[in-house]
Write an enzyme that holds these catalytic residues in place. Structure first.
Site, mmCIF file in Angstrom:
data_model
loop_
_atom_site.group_PDB
_atom_site.id
_atom_site.type_symbol
_atom_site.label_atom_id
_atom_site.label_comp_id
_atom_site.label_asym_id
_atom_site.label_seq_id
_atom_site.Cartn_x
_atom_site.Cartn_y
_atom_site.Cartn_z
ATOM 1 N N HIS A 1 27.933 -7.268 -11.943
ATOM 2 C CA HIS A 1 26.811 -8.101 -12.332
ATOM 3 C C HIS A 1 25.968 -8.475 -11.111
ATOM 4 C CE1 HIS A 1 25.710 -12.325 -13.714
ATOM 5 N NE2 HIS A 1 25.282 -11.563 -14.704
ATOM 6 N N SER B 1 23.820 -13.940 -17.861
ATOM 7 C CA SER B 1 25.161 -13.439 -18.143
ATOM 8 C C SER B 1 25.152 -11.921 -18.118
ATOM 9 C CB SER B 1 25.637 -13.942 -19.504
ATOM 10 O OG SER B 1 25.123 -13.106 -20.511
ATOM 11 N N LYS B 2 26.362 -11.380 -18.154
ATOM 12 C CA LYS B 2 26.503 -9.923 -18.111
ATOM 13 C C LYS B 2 25.750 -9.231 -19.234
ATOM 14 C CE LYS B 2 31.170 -10.318 -16.411
ATOM 15 N NZ LYS B 2 31.827 -9.860 -15.260
ATOM 16 N N ARG B 3 25.528 -9.984 -20.310
ATOM 17 C CA ARG B 3 24.877 -9.356 -21.462
ATOM 18 C C ARG B 3 23.360 -9.347 -21.346
ATOM 19 N NH1 ARG B 3 29.090 -11.978 -22.792
ATOM 20 N NH2 ARG B 3 27.939 -13.921 -22.891
ATOM 21 N N ASP B 4 22.838 -10.112 -20.396
ATOM 22 C CA ASP B 4 21.381 -10.158 -20.284
ATOM 23 C C ASP B 4 20.830 -8.843 -19.759
ATOM 24 O OD1 ASP B 4 20.631 -12.760 -21.145
ATOM 25 O OD2 ASP B 4 21.665 -13.550 -19.387
#
Ligand code: GLU
Length: 458
Positions: free
Chosen positions: A17, A227-230
C-alpha cells in the site's frame, strides 16, 4: 550515541500500500540521513492472514522504489532471522524473562502481562464482566513528531494466546529490543499501542526507543484514511502503469514531510540531506493522484533520450505487445517517442498518443473533421499542399515551416489556413505535436498519401 537503527516491519497480509511505502521510505531516509541501519523485518506471526505471495510483493515493491535494506530477508545480519515466524525460540526466551520477573500470569489458557500498581476488580457493564483495573500513572511518550503524548494503560493484556501464539504487541517489542532498534518510525494508527509497548520495554529492562508516529494518509475524496481498497492505493499499480519509481518516491517524500521551501521536485540526495523527523508534519496528508501524475510527468520530461525511448519500448512490450509500434524501424520508433516525450503525462498515454504515427489505421475525430471541413476551402488547401510537397526539404522542422509559409504567402494566405486541415489529414485530430514535426517524422510519402486520402476518401 549509539548508531541509529530503524526498521520497517510490514505484515504480509495484503498488497503493498502507498501508506506502507511511505513508512518504509521515512525509515529508509532517516537511516540514510543519519548513516544508520535500515532493517526489514517481516511480521508474519498471523498464519491465517499471511501469504507468501504478499511477501514477494513487499520485496519487489521495496526494490522497485530503491529502498534497499541493510539487514533483513535475503541480506542477513547480526540479529536475524528477520521473519517473526522463524523467531519462536527468541519469544520463548523473552517470555521466560517476564515470567521470572513476576510480570505474567495465566488466565483462560492465555498468558497475560501484569501491570504494576494497585489492583481492583471492577464490573464492566459494557463488557458484562469483571475486569482487573490497575492504578497507574499515565505512560508518557515523547514522540518525535507528535510531541508529548500521555496514555493510561490500566488493564493487563494478553501477550500469548491460548493456542500458544504470541500477540503482536509482544513480538513487536521483543524484536525491537533484540534487534537493537533505536527509533520506531511507524504509522499513527499504532500510537494507541505505544503505551502497551513502553510498559513491555520497561518490564523487560530494555531502553525505550524513540518513537515517531507518522500522520495518516487521507483518502483523496471524502473523509477518512486511505485504505487498501481505495483506487490508486497500491504501489504495484503504479509500477504496472509505467510510473517512474523516482517520481513516486519524490511524491511520497512530500506526503507528510515538509522540506521548508515550497519545492516540488527534489533530488533524492537533497531529501536525504535535509530529512529529519521533526520536519514531518503533524497533520494528516491528503493523497492526490493528480499531483502524483504531475510529478511523474516532470520526471519523464527530464529523462535522457535513450532512457526515455527504452522506457517507452518496455511499456509497449508489457502493455501492447502486438502494437505496430514494436514492428517499426528503431530509428523511426525513436523519433516518434522523442516527439511524444514533452507531450504526454505518463507512459500509459503512449499507445493512443502515437497510434497514427505507427499505423495508417487510426480513428478520426468526427467533430473535428466536421468543423475543419466547414471552414474556408479545405479541398483547395489540400490540393495545393499535395502539389507543393515534392519540392519541399523534409530534413528539419525549420525547412518544412519555411516551405509551408512560402506556399501560404504565394496564395496570400496564412500558415493557419493550411494547419488545421493538414493536421486532420495526417493525424485525424486537432491536437498533438507541432505540424512541422509531424510532417518531418512521418515523411513525405506518408504525408502525401494521407492528404490524398482526405481529399478523395475511398
Ligand atoms: N506489523 C505492523 C504493521 O504492519 C508494524 C508495526 C510497527 O511498525 O511497529 O502495521
Amino acid at each position: 550515541m549509539s548508531p541509529v537503527r530503524v526498521r520497517f516491519a510490514p505484515s504480509p497480509t495484503g498488497f503493498f500500500h502507498i501508506g506502507s511505502a511511505r513508512t518504509a521510505l521515512f525509515n529508509w531516509l532517516y537511516a540514510r540521513h543519519t548513516g544508520g541501519i535500515f532493517v526489514l523485518r517481516i511480521e508474519d506471526t498471523d498464519k491465517e492472514r499471511n501469504g507468501e505471495q504478499f511477501l514477494n510483493v513487499i520485496y519487489e515493491s521495496l526494490r522497485w522504489l530503491g529502498l534497499n535494506w541493510d539487514e533483513g530477508p535475503g541480506v542477513g545480519g547480526e540479529y536475524g532471522p528477520y521473519r517473526q515466524s522463524e523467531r519462536t525460540a527468541i519469544y520463548r526466551e523473552y517470555l521466560e524473562k517476564l515470567r521470572a520477573a513476576g510480570r505474567t500470569y495465566e488466565k483462560d489458557g492465555a498468558t497475560w502481562f501484569k501491570l504494576l500498581g494497585e489492583r481492583s476488580e471492577v464490573f464492566d457493564a459494557h463488557r458484562q464482566r469483571t475486569v482487573t483495573k490497575v492504578q497507574v500513572a499515565p505512560t508518557v511518550i515523547d514522540d518525535l513528531i507528535r510531541g508529548r503524548v500521555e496514555r493510561v494503560e490500566d488493564e493487563d493484556f494478553v501477550i500469548v494466546r491460548s493456542d500458544g501464539s504470541p500477540v503482536f504487541h509482544f513480538v513487536n517489542v521483543v524484536d525491537d529490543i533484540a534487534m537493537r532498534i533505536t527509533h520506531v518510525i511507524r504509522g499513527e494508527d499504532h500510537l494507541s499501542n505505544t503505551s502497551k509497548h513502553v510498559e513491555l520495554f520497561k518490564a523487560l529492562g530494555a531502553p525505550v526507543p524513540q518513537f515517531a508516529h507518522i500522520p495518516l494518509i487521507l483518502k483523496q475524496h471524502g473523509p477518512g484514511k486511505m485504505s487498501k481498497r481505495d483506487q490508486g492505493a497500491l504501489v504495484e499499480e503504479y509500477q504496472g502503469r509505467g510510473y517512474l519509481p523516482a517520481a513516486l518516491v519524490n511524491f511520497l517524500c512530500l506526503l507528510g514531510w515538509n522540506p521548508g521551501a515550497d519545492r516540488e521536485k527534489l533530488p533524492l540526495e537533497d531529501v536525504i540531506r535535509q530529512f529529519d523527523l521533526p520536519g514531518v508534519n503533524q497533520s494528516n496528508a491528503r493523497f492526490d493522484d493528480k499531483k502524483l501524475a504531475h510529478m511523474n510527468m516532470l520526471y519523464l520530461l527530464e529523462q535522457p533520450a535513450d532512457r526515455f525511448v527504452a522506457l517507452g519500448r518496455d511499456y509497449f512490450q508489457r502493455h501492447a505487445p502486438g502494437a505496430p509500434a514494436l514492428q517499426a524501424e528503431p530509428g523511426y520508433f525513436r523519433e516518434v517517442l522523442l516527439l511524444s516525450q514533452p507531450k504526454i503525462k505518463g507512459l500509459e498515454e503512449l499507445p493512443a498518443y502515437t497510434r497514427y504515427l505507427f499505423s495508417d489505421d487510426y480513428p478520426v475525430d468526427a467533430k473535428v473533421q466536421e468543423k475543419v471541413l466547414a471552414k474556408g476551402d479545405p479541398q483547395a488547401r489540400l490540393r495545393e499542399l499535395i502539389a507543393a510537397l515534392p519540392g519541399w526539404d523534409f530534413s528539419s522542422d525549420a525547412a518544412i515551416e519555411e516551405a509551408l509559409k512560402a506556399l501560404a504567402a504565394s496564395r496570400q494566405l496564412g500558415f493557419g489556413d493550411y494547419q488545421a486541415v493538414a493536421r486532420l489529414a495526417v493525424s485525424g485530430t486537432n491536437v498533438g505535436p507541432s505540424l512541422t514535426s509531424l510532417f518531418r517524422v512521418l515523411g513525405r510519402d506518408r504525408v502525401r498519401s494521407r492528404l490524398e486520402r482526405l481529399l478523395a476518401p475511398a
